[in-house]
Structures are given as C-alpha cells and as structure tokens.
Design a protein around this motif. Structure first.
Motif, PDB file in Angstrom:
ATOM      1  N   THR A  54       0.850  -1.189   0.000  1.00 45.05           N
ATOM      2  CA  THR A  54       0.000   0.000   0.000  1.00 45.05           C
ATOM      3  C   THR A  54       0.882   1.234   0.000  1.00 45.05           C
ATOM      4  O   THR A  54       1.827   1.328   0.787  1.00 45.05           O
ATOM      5  CB  THR A  54      -0.922   0.016   1.239  1.00 45.05           C
ATOM      6  OG1 THR A  54      -1.756  -1.140   1.209  1.00 45.05           O
ATOM      7  CG2 THR A  54      -1.798   1.258   1.262  1.00 45.05           C
ATOM      8  N   LYS A  57      -3.310   5.731  -0.797  1.00 44.82           N
ATOM      9  CA  LYS A  57      -4.596   5.045  -0.928  1.00 44.82           C
ATOM     10  C   LYS A  57      -4.574   3.996  -2.040  1.00 44.82           C
ATOM     11  O   LYS A  57      -5.609   3.455  -2.407  1.00 44.82           O
ATOM     12  CB  LYS A  57      -5.710   6.053  -1.186  1.00 44.82           C
ATOM     13  CG  LYS A  57      -6.020   6.883   0.037  1.00 44.82           C
ATOM     14  CD  LYS A  57      -7.298   7.668  -0.160  1.00 44.82           C
ATOM     15  CE  LYS A  57      -7.647   8.360   1.130  1.00 44.82           C
ATOM     16  NZ  LYS A  57      -8.966   8.065   1.576  1.00 44.82           N
ATOM     17  N   VAL A  59      -3.205   0.341  -3.576  1.00 50.43           N
ATOM     18  CA  VAL A  59      -2.650  -0.977  -3.274  1.00 50.43           C
ATOM     19  C   VAL A  59      -2.139  -1.558  -4.589  1.00 50.43           C
ATOM     20  O   VAL A  59      -2.896  -1.661  -5.563  1.00 50.43           O
ATOM     21  CB  VAL A  59      -3.704  -1.920  -2.652  1.00 50.43           C
ATOM     22  CG1 VAL A  59      -3.096  -3.295  -2.377  1.00 50.43           C
ATOM     23  CG2 VAL A  59      -4.292  -1.332  -1.379  1.00 50.43           C
ATOM     24  N   HIS A 105      -4.800  -8.528   2.474  1.00 50.35           N
ATOM     25  CA  HIS A 105      -3.995  -7.321   2.686  1.00 50.35           C
ATOM     26  C   HIS A 105      -4.774  -6.194   3.368  1.00 50.35           C
ATOM     27  O   HIS A 105      -4.245  -5.524   4.252  1.00 50.35           O
ATOM     28  CB  HIS A 105      -3.433  -6.835   1.345  1.00 50.35           C
ATOM     29  CG  HIS A 105      -2.466  -5.709   1.463  1.00 50.35           C
ATOM     30  ND1 HIS A 105      -1.180  -5.875   1.937  1.00 50.35           N
ATOM     31  CD2 HIS A 105      -2.598  -4.394   1.178  1.00 50.35           C
ATOM     32  CE1 HIS A 105      -0.565  -4.695   1.930  1.00 50.35           C
ATOM     33  NE2 HIS A 105      -1.398  -3.782   1.474  1.00 50.35           N
ATOM     34  N   VAL A 106      -6.041  -5.982   2.958  1.00 51.49           N
ATOM     35  CA  VAL A 106      -6.813  -4.842   3.503  1.00 51.49           C
ATOM     36  C   VAL A 106      -7.848  -5.257   4.542  1.00 51.49           C
ATOM     37  O   VAL A 106      -8.404  -4.402   5.217  1.00 51.49           O
ATOM     38  CB  VAL A 106      -7.479  -4.004   2.386  1.00 51.49           C
ATOM     39  CG1 VAL A 106      -6.442  -3.479   1.412  1.00 51.49           C
ATOM     40  CG2 VAL A 106      -8.574  -4.768   1.671  1.00 51.49           C
TER      41      VAL A 106
END
Length: 177
Positions: A54, A57, A59, A105-106
C-alpha cells in the motif's frame, strides 16, 4: 413544442435514473458470497517480494496466476493447450486469487473504492491474438464483484512463457476509500 419538452424531460429522467443505478454502492463481500466464491489465503511468495504493497490510498498487487481448488497452479499455453474460453476461465480463477490477496492485505473488500489498473499477461502461442478476450475473464469478475467501481484501465498482452507454465499472470492497482 409541448411534446418536445416532455420528450426531453423523459430522456433526462431516464438518463438520471440510469446514472443513479450505475452509482449504486455494491457490497463486494456480499457479492462474493452470492457468486459462491471462496477466497483463500494467498500463497506465500517464492522469492524476495511481497504479495501487495500500500502506498497512500493505492494498493499494488503483485502478479499472480490461476490457483485451482487443489492448491496447484493451472498450467498450459493458450492457443495450444487451452482455447480462448479456457484461457478466460483461467483469468477468472486468477481474479479470485487476486481478490484473496487483496482481502488478506486490507481485511475487507468494502474498503475498496475502485479497481484502477490491470496488467494481464497471457502465455500464448506466437500466432494467438485474442489476449483481450482471455483477460475479460478477470475484468468481468471485477465488475460482478465491485459493480461500476470494478471497471478499470487495462493492458492485455501476450508472452512467450510465464512462470511455472501458467496460462495467465495478472497484476492490479486498487484505490482504497
């Protein structure tokens, strides 16, 4: 004059309604379930890199290939071992892999604002020229999951080979809310 006015008004109302329908928020977590898709933990990298990074904002997700239900990579060259539809299915399978990486990941796909850019690489024979049709398997699933926010800029290119003999490798850039 009155007919023209009402005709124009009707056109404006219909286009506004269509625009609102397109901007309707889609719950990607719910869509994944509705589509019967199970996202798995991404495979560990086999070299010195990470699956996703990241920056602000955005990725950036590393290139991944199609992982089958048994955990093995699908293999083959499009135009020789796989036809366009099988290549398209491999791209869809790769999309599922990338969604798993993104979720891992998020934490929650609802944090995604939009899919920004995709690079789709097709392991194809020299005379194969339908790379965009193959990568449509990926792009179509992004729209199914994220609605209009799944539409993205894209490159679809042919390669003479890909790692482990996989038929497609795809990387993507995603914007978070």
């Amino acid at each position: 004059m009155t007919k023209l006015f009402f005709s124009l008004l009707l056109v404006v109302l219909l286009s506004t309604q269509a625009s609102l329908a397109q901007n309707k928020q889609v719950d990607p977590e719910k869509r994944i379930k509705e589509l019967g898709i199970t996202l798995k933990e991404p495979p560990a990298p086999i070299a010195n890199f990470v699956p996703a990074v990241t920056a602000g904002k955005l990725v950036f997700i590393s290139g991944h290939g199609p992982v089958e239900a048994n955990g093995q990579y699908l293999k083959g060259k499009v135009g020789r071992d796989l036809d366009v539809e099988q290549g398209k299915a491999a791209a869809r399978l790769t999309a599922i892999t990338l969604l798993g990486v993104l979720k891992s990941h998020v934490g929650d796909l609802s944090k995604v604002k939009r899919i920004v850019k995709v690079l789709g690489m097709v392991n194809a024979t020299e005379d194969f020229d339908q790379h965009p049709q193959v990568i449509n398997g990926f792009s179509d699933l992004m729209v199914e999951v994220f609605g209009e926010n799944g539409r993205h800029a894209r490159s679809a290119v042919g390669m003479g080979s890909l790692p482990m003999g996989i038929p497609v490798e795809i990387e993507m850039i995603v914007e978070l809310k």
